[in-house]
Write an enzyme that holds these catalytic residues in place. Structure first.
Site, PDB file in Angstrom:
ATOM      1  N   LYS A  34       0.959  -1.251  -0.072  1.00 40.01           N
ATOM      2  CA  LYS A  34       0.585   0.036   0.329  1.00 40.01           C
ATOM      3  C   LYS A  34       1.123   1.489   0.248  1.00 40.01           C
ATOM      4  CE  LYS A  34      -0.136  -1.195   5.002  1.00 40.01           C
ATOM      5  NZ  LYS A  34      -1.174  -1.492   6.250  1.00 40.01           N
ATOM      6  N   ARG A 119     -11.134  -0.951  14.200  1.00 42.92           N
ATOM      7  CA  ARG A 119     -10.332   0.161  13.617  1.00 42.92           C
ATOM      8  C   ARG A 119     -11.619  -0.077  12.318  1.00 42.92           C
ATOM      9  NH1 ARG A 119      -4.460   0.433  10.847  1.00 42.92           N
ATOM     10  NH2 ARG A 119      -4.657  -1.808  10.151  1.00 42.92           N
ATOM     11  N   TYR A 241      17.200  29.428  10.114  1.00 46.76           N
ATOM     12  CA  TYR A 241      15.760  30.112  10.744  1.00 46.76           C
ATOM     13  C   TYR A 241      15.344  30.093  12.093  1.00 46.76           C
ATOM     14  CZ  TYR A 241      13.458  29.761   6.349  1.00 46.76           C
ATOM     15  OH  TYR A 241      12.713  30.427   5.527  1.00 46.76           O
ATOM     16  N   MET A 289      11.998  24.417   4.608  1.00 46.29           N
ATOM     17  CA  MET A 289      11.071  23.216   3.574  1.00 46.29           C
ATOM     18  C   MET A 289      12.223  22.406   2.424  1.00 46.29           C
ATOM     19  SD  MET A 289       8.473  24.117   1.339  1.00 46.29           S
ATOM     20  CE  MET A 289       7.178  26.036   1.843  1.00 46.29           C
TER      21      MET A 289
HETATM   22  C1  LIG Z   1      -0.563  -1.996   6.388  1.00 48.72           C
HETATM   23  C2  LIG Z   1      -0.983  -3.657   7.277  1.00 48.72           C
HETATM   24  C3  LIG Z   1      -0.224  -4.851   7.363  1.00 48.72           C
HETATM   25  C4  LIG Z   1       1.656  -4.337   7.099  1.00 48.72           C
HETATM   26  O1  LIG Z   1       1.693  -4.430   8.544  1.00 48.72           O
HETATM   27  P1  LIG Z   1       3.330  -3.642   8.730  1.00 48.72           P
HETATM   28  O2  LIG Z   1       3.619  -4.028  10.072  1.00 48.72           O
HETATM   29  O3  LIG Z   1       4.141  -2.616   7.087  1.00 48.72           O
HETATM   30  O4  LIG Z   1       4.101  -5.644   8.343  1.00 48.72           O
HETATM   31  C5  LIG Z   1      -0.660  -6.326   7.487  1.00 48.72           C
HETATM   32  N1  LIG Z   1      -2.384  -5.810   7.312  1.00 48.72           N
HETATM   33  C6  LIG Z   1      -2.612  -4.788   7.083  1.00 48.72           C
HETATM   34  C7  LIG Z   1      -4.276  -5.073   7.654  1.00 48.72           C
HETATM   35  C8  LIG Z   1      -2.556  -3.308   7.360  1.00 48.72           C
HETATM   36  O5  LIG Z   1      -3.159  -2.486   7.112  1.00 48.72           O
END
Ligand SMILES: *Cc1c(COP(=O)(O)O)cnc(C)c1O
Length: 346
Positions: A34, A119, A241, A289
């Site tokens: 992702k 979640r 800065y 930045m």
């Molecule tokens: C992002 C995610 C993972 C991967 O988790 P890592 O800690 O990066 O290995 C696996 N399962 C779900 C549902 C996730 O959202």
């Protein structure tokens, strides 16, 4: 070169995947890619993982799913963790996160049970309802049942065993299906956390899945930032800065291309360092930045065009995260829309 270079070692990613597969045997191991493979570039990373033997890919959104299917062509599973929100997306496997989605879905899917993360996924009451009336699954071809661990990076956390047991208990009440449990850290929790399919992301890119212990993964990313200017700064002058950094002796200051717009956290400036010509150089003043400054007094050969090495020589995204009060995941996913990506080890 006037922008930073992010080096991504595809060979190291493939070896990390094979290492996790061996750790998790006899279960299979997929890959969570992702957010553009955590910022590393899914178009290069996913084919490298497939070549290593990976057959199960996870992304977060429908658009990421479509893009990944186009990258991989037919064959590997492409699952969308956040679900499809009613959209028809050909070629991807939705994760069903609520009973209502189960009722309306036809075809292949992954069923996500919530076992304590609160979640996404079916909460306990919906699992009860489904167990009482499994005909709701009649039109669903269940590829996997999954849950997600909330605290796997802390092996002493009581949530781990609680979620493992809740998952086993819920699966036993539902129609038989293969199971998917561990993320990166979950793979290292041992026997009870094995399943038919693990879903690691972070560890593939070298993030330590066992914080507090030695990192078993091979480093994947390098980051070099080019020097744009070098200047002499007299004692009593300040840099950057807020005049927050004071020269207490005659100094040489190198200004490099790279700042918080490139994903370098501004909070890193307290402990930030890099390596120039083999010498450790410290940040001087606040990260801005697009730029930041290093005190290169001890690296007298510093010239414009030379590169300060941020990741690669003894420092990695986990170290930056620790200094900046965040986690390696956040560092990686924010890095470098402006950096040039260089792929090695393919
Ligand atoms: C992002 C995610 C993972 C991967 O988790 P890592 O800690 O990066 O290995 C696996 N399962 C779900 C549902 C996730 O959202």
């Amino acid at each position: 070169m006037t922008t930073g270079t992010l080096t991504i070692d595809l060979g190291a990613i493939a070896r990390n995947w094979a290492f996790l597969r061996d750790q998790h045997a006899p279960g299979e191991v997929g890959a969570v890619v992702k957010a553009d493979a955590y910022g590393l570039g899914v178009a290069r990373v996913a084919p490298a993982l497939r070549a290593a033997g990976c057959r199960h890919f996870f992304v977060a959104t429908p658009d990421e799913g479509l893009a990944l299917r186009a990258i991989l062509g037919d064959g590997p599973m492409v699952a969308v963790l956040d679900g499809l929100s009613g959209r028809a997306v050909p070629g991807v496997t939705p994760v069903l996160n609520a009973l209502d989605e189960v009722r309306h879905h036809q075809g292949e899917a992954i069923l996500h049970l919530d076992t304590g993360m609160n979640r996404l996924g079916l909460p306990a009451a919906e699992v009860d309802a489904l167990a009482a009336d499994p005909s709701m699954l009649a039109r669903v071809r269940l590829r996997y049942v999954m849950t997600h661990l909330a605290a796997a990076e802390d092996p002493t956390h009581p949530l781990n065993a609680r979620q493992r047991d809740a998952f086993a208990e819920a699966c036993a009440r539902l129609p038989r299906a293969r199971r998917s449990l561990a993320n990166s850290s979950g793979i290292f929790l041992g026997e009870g956390f094995r399943s038919e399919l693990a879903r690691p992301g972070a560890a593939l890119w070298g993030i330590n899945p066992t914080p507090g212990q030695d990192n078993p993964m091979e480093p994947v990313v390098g980051l070099r930032l080019p020097i744009l200017q070098v200047r002499e700064v007299p004692p009593g002058a300040t840099v950057g800065y807020g005049g927050a950094w004071l020269a207490t002796r005659p100094c040489r200051i190198a200004t490099v291309a790279g700042g918080y717009a490139d994903g370098i956290p501004r909070a890193w400036d307290a402990g930030g360092w890099g390596v120039l010509h083999g010498t450790e150089v410290r940040l001087a003043g606040r990260i801005s930045m697009d730029l930041m400054c290093f005190d290169v007094t001890e690296a007298p050969r510093a010239r414009p065009g030379d590169a300060v090495e941020i990741f690669g020589l003894g420092q990695d995204p986990d170290d930056m995260a620790q200094a900046a009060g965040t986690i390696g995941y956040e560092i990686l996913t924010r890095l470098g829309r402006r950096f040039r990506r260089e792929y090695v080890g393919a």
